[in-house]
Motif scaffolding. Structure first.
Motif, short mmCIF file in Angstrom:
data_model
loop_
_atom_site.label_atom_id
_atom_site.label_comp_id
_atom_site.label_asym_id
_atom_site.label_seq_id
_atom_site.Cartn_x
_atom_site.Cartn_y
_atom_site.Cartn_z
N GLU A 140 -7.26 -25.85 19.38
CA GLU A 140 -6.99 -24.43 19.68
C GLU A 140 -5.97 -23.85 18.70
OE1 GLU A 140 -5.69 -24.13 23.69
OE2 GLU A 140 -7.72 -24.15 24.54
N LEU A 141 -5.03 -24.68 18.28
CA LEU A 141 -3.98 -24.24 17.36
C LEU A 141 -4.38 -24.42 15.90
CD1 LEU A 141 -0.89 -25.67 19.26
CD2 LEU A 141 -1.58 -23.27 19.10
N ARG A 142 -5.64 -24.83 15.64
CA ARG A 142 -6.24 -24.94 14.31
C ARG A 142 -5.87 -26.22 13.56
NH1 ARG A 142 -8.39 -21.71 16.88
NH2 ARG A 142 -8.94 -19.56 16.34
N TYR A 143 -5.42 -27.23 14.28
CA TYR A 143 -5.17 -28.52 13.64
C TYR A 143 -6.46 -29.32 13.64
CZ TYR A 143 -0.27 -27.24 13.99
OH TYR A 143 0.93 -26.58 13.86
N ASP A 144 -6.68 -30.10 12.59
CA ASP A 144 -7.93 -30.83 12.43
C ASP A 144 -7.84 -32.21 13.06
OD1 ASP A 144 -10.59 -31.20 11.22
OD2 ASP A 144 -9.56 -32.72 10.01
N VAL A 145 -8.71 -32.50 14.01
CA VAL A 145 -8.73 -33.82 14.68
C VAL A 145 -9.92 -34.65 14.23
CG1 VAL A 145 -7.46 -32.98 16.70
CG2 VAL A 145 -9.97 -32.93 16.71
N GLU A 149 -3.04 -37.68 12.30
CA GLU A 149 -2.73 -36.71 11.24
C GLU A 149 -2.53 -35.30 11.80
OE1 GLU A 149 -2.04 -37.36 8.24
OE2 GLU A 149 -2.87 -39.34 7.82
N ALA A 150 -3.29 -34.95 12.84
CA ALA A 150 -3.14 -33.63 13.45
C ALA A 150 -1.79 -33.50 14.14
CB ALA A 150 -4.28 -33.39 14.44
N VAL A 151 -1.39 -34.53 14.88
CA VAL A 151 -0.08 -34.52 15.53
C VAL A 151 1.02 -34.45 14.47
CG1 VAL A 151 1.54 -35.85 16.93
CG2 VAL A 151 -0.87 -35.71 17.59
N LEU A 152 0.86 -35.20 13.39
CA LEU A 152 1.83 -35.19 12.30
C LEU A 152 1.94 -33.80 11.69
CD1 LEU A 152 3.75 -36.83 10.48
CD2 LEU A 152 1.77 -37.34 9.02
N ALA A 153 0.81 -33.13 11.48
CA ALA A 153 0.83 -31.78 10.92
C ALA A 153 1.57 -30.82 11.86
CB ALA A 153 -0.60 -31.29 10.69
N PHE A 154 1.33 -30.95 13.17
CA PHE A 154 2.03 -30.09 14.13
C PHE A 154 3.54 -30.34 14.06
CE2 PHE A 154 3.88 -29.60 18.41
CZ PHE A 154 3.67 -28.24 18.60
N GLN A 155 3.93 -31.60 13.96
CA GLN A 155 5.35 -31.92 13.88
C GLN A 155 5.97 -31.34 12.61
OE1 GLN A 155 4.77 -36.17 14.22
NE2 GLN A 155 5.52 -36.22 16.32
N LYS A 156 5.23 -31.38 11.51
CA LYS A 156 5.73 -30.80 10.26
C LYS A 156 5.90 -29.29 10.38
CE LYS A 156 3.85 -34.18 6.95
NZ LYS A 156 2.97 -34.35 5.78
N VAL A 157 4.91 -28.63 10.94
CA VAL A 157 4.96 -27.17 11.07
C VAL A 157 6.12 -26.73 11.95
CG1 VAL A 157 3.76 -25.16 12.05
CG2 VAL A 157 2.52 -26.78 10.59
N THR A 182 2.27 -21.50 19.27
CA THR A 182 1.33 -20.51 18.76
C THR A 182 0.98 -20.88 17.32
OG1 THR A 182 3.14 -19.08 18.00
CG2 THR A 182 2.26 -18.67 20.22
N THR A 183 -0.07 -20.28 16.79
CA THR A 183 -0.45 -20.57 15.41
C THR A 183 0.60 -19.99 14.47
OG1 THR A 183 -1.81 -18.56 15.36
CG2 THR A 183 -2.92 -20.65 15.85
N PRO A 184 0.92 -20.70 13.38
CA PRO A 184 1.94 -20.23 12.45
C PRO A 184 1.51 -19.00 11.67
CG PRO A 184 0.87 -22.20 11.60
CD PRO A 184 0.38 -22.02 13.00
N ALA A 185 2.49 -18.23 11.23
CA ALA A 185 2.21 -17.02 10.45
C ALA A 185 1.81 -17.38 9.03
CB ALA A 185 3.45 -16.12 10.44
N SER A 186 1.06 -16.50 8.40
CA SER A 186 0.62 -16.71 7.03
C SER A 186 1.82 -16.68 6.08
CB SER A 186 -0.38 -15.63 6.62
OG SER A 186 -0.68 -15.71 5.24
N LEU A 187 1.75 -17.51 5.05
CA LEU A 187 2.77 -17.51 4.01
C LEU A 187 2.51 -16.44 2.97
CD1 LEU A 187 3.01 -21.38 3.37
CD2 LEU A 187 4.48 -19.98 4.83
N VAL A 188 1.24 -16.08 2.80
CA VAL A 188 0.84 -15.09 1.79
C VAL A 188 -0.12 -14.08 2.44
CG1 VAL A 188 0.00 -14.75 -0.56
CG2 VAL A 188 0.96 -16.96 0.09
#
Length: 310
Positions: free
Chosen positions: A86-91, A105-113, A134-140
């Motif tokens: 739902e939060l757009r992480y790849d499982v 890897e998906a949990v790791l990505a969430f922890q990084k974000v 919530t989903t993170p904001a765009s950088l660009v």
């Protein structure tokens, strides 16, 4: 049977994991395994025949602190995966209730974000944070309907399709350290700037610095590519490593010409691609158009003596 919403399931998961952290238990009740009954010792018999005593060894269940980790499976893992998707992480595909490498890897990505400890382990605090995230904001913002954003500081990649966040991946970029490999020396950096996907090679590509799977070159010899090792920290020679579980669909989804924005990387010349003897593809160069205000365009001409960098 009535389907339990993902957020409700996560709430139940948080309650379950929290409750199991007290009373001396080292594993959630939902994940506990009950050993088989112990074999009775010194059994007495009235038969004239003597039966040899049989010793049964019960395999102890794998024990880890309260939470979810690789090897776990069941409804709690399914709820975790559904929330990550739902939060757009790849499982690694559709949620299946099995905590494998892609879920790690998906949990790791969430922890990084979110700035949490980078463990890949869904501890109580990670599960609780997922419930309200919530989903993170765009950088660009406005960087293109289809675009790739690489955040060097957080070691994550954001893929946008139709100007909407499509996937979030954990990555590993250049170490920033000096290296010498088979006489090829340099500094392992992933330069910041605004680029576009150029040359692409399906399958494994061997360079003097290592092997790259499904590389998409976007800055000279620097590519986004699959790698068996994608640690939680910068570890590459300059390329952007992504998990092997994402390397195939990423290659098929991102076309040549897609903008790639690298945020937080140092400025450094881009190494050229080492073209195979049987290939006549020219070396792609960074775009010369102005980048959005949140990044810096790189227009440095690549040198001619450096190899592609995994």
């Amino acid at each position: 049977m009535r389907r339990i919403p993902v957020l409700t399931a996560l709430a139940l998961l948080v309650t379950t994991l929290g409750a199991c952290s007290s009373g001396g238990s080292t594993r959630p009740a939902a994940l506990s395994r009950t050993p088989s009954a112990a074999v009775a010792k010194d059994a007495t018999t009235t038969s004239d025949d003597t039966t040899p005593e049989t010793t049964t060894t019960t395999k102890k269940p794998r024990v880890h602190p309260p939470g979810l980790a690789q090897g776990d499976s069941g409804p709690t893992v399914l709820a975790l995966q559904q929330r990550l998707v739902e939060l757009r992480y790849d499982v690694g595909g559709a949620p299946d209730g099995h905590f494998g490498g892609a879920t790690y890897e998906a949990v790791l990505a969430f922890q990084k974000v979110t700035g949490m400890a980078r463990t890949g382990y869904a501890s109580n605090d990670v599960v609780a944070a997922l419930a309200t995230a919530t989903t993170p904001a765009s950088l660009v913002p406005g960087g293109g309907a289809m675009r790739v954003e690489v955040d060097i500081a957080r070691q994550v990649l954001f893929l946008y399709r139709g100007d909407q966040l499509y996937r979030i991946l954990a990555v590993s970029t250049g170490t920033g350290r000096h290296y010498c490999e088979k006489g090829d020396c340099g500094t392992a950096v992933t330069p910041g700037g605004s680029f576009r996907v150029g040359r692409r090679i399906r399958g494994w590509h061997t360079s003097p610095l290592g092997k790259l799977y499904n590389p998409l070159f976007f800055n000279g010899g620097i590519a986004i590519h699959g790698a068996p090792s994608v640690p939680a920290y910068p570890a590459s020679h300059g390329c952007v490593r992504i998990p092997m579980s994402a390397a195939d669909w990423f290659y098929d989804t991102v076309p040549s010409g897609t903008p790639v924005y690298v945020l937080g990387g140092p400025h450094a010349p881009a190494p050229p691609i080492i073209v195979d003897q049987t290939t006549t593809t020219s070396t792609p160069r960074p775009t010369t158009s102005a980048a959005p205000s949140t990044t810096t365009t790189s227009t440095t001409t690549p040198p001619t003596t450096t190899s592609s960098t995994p």
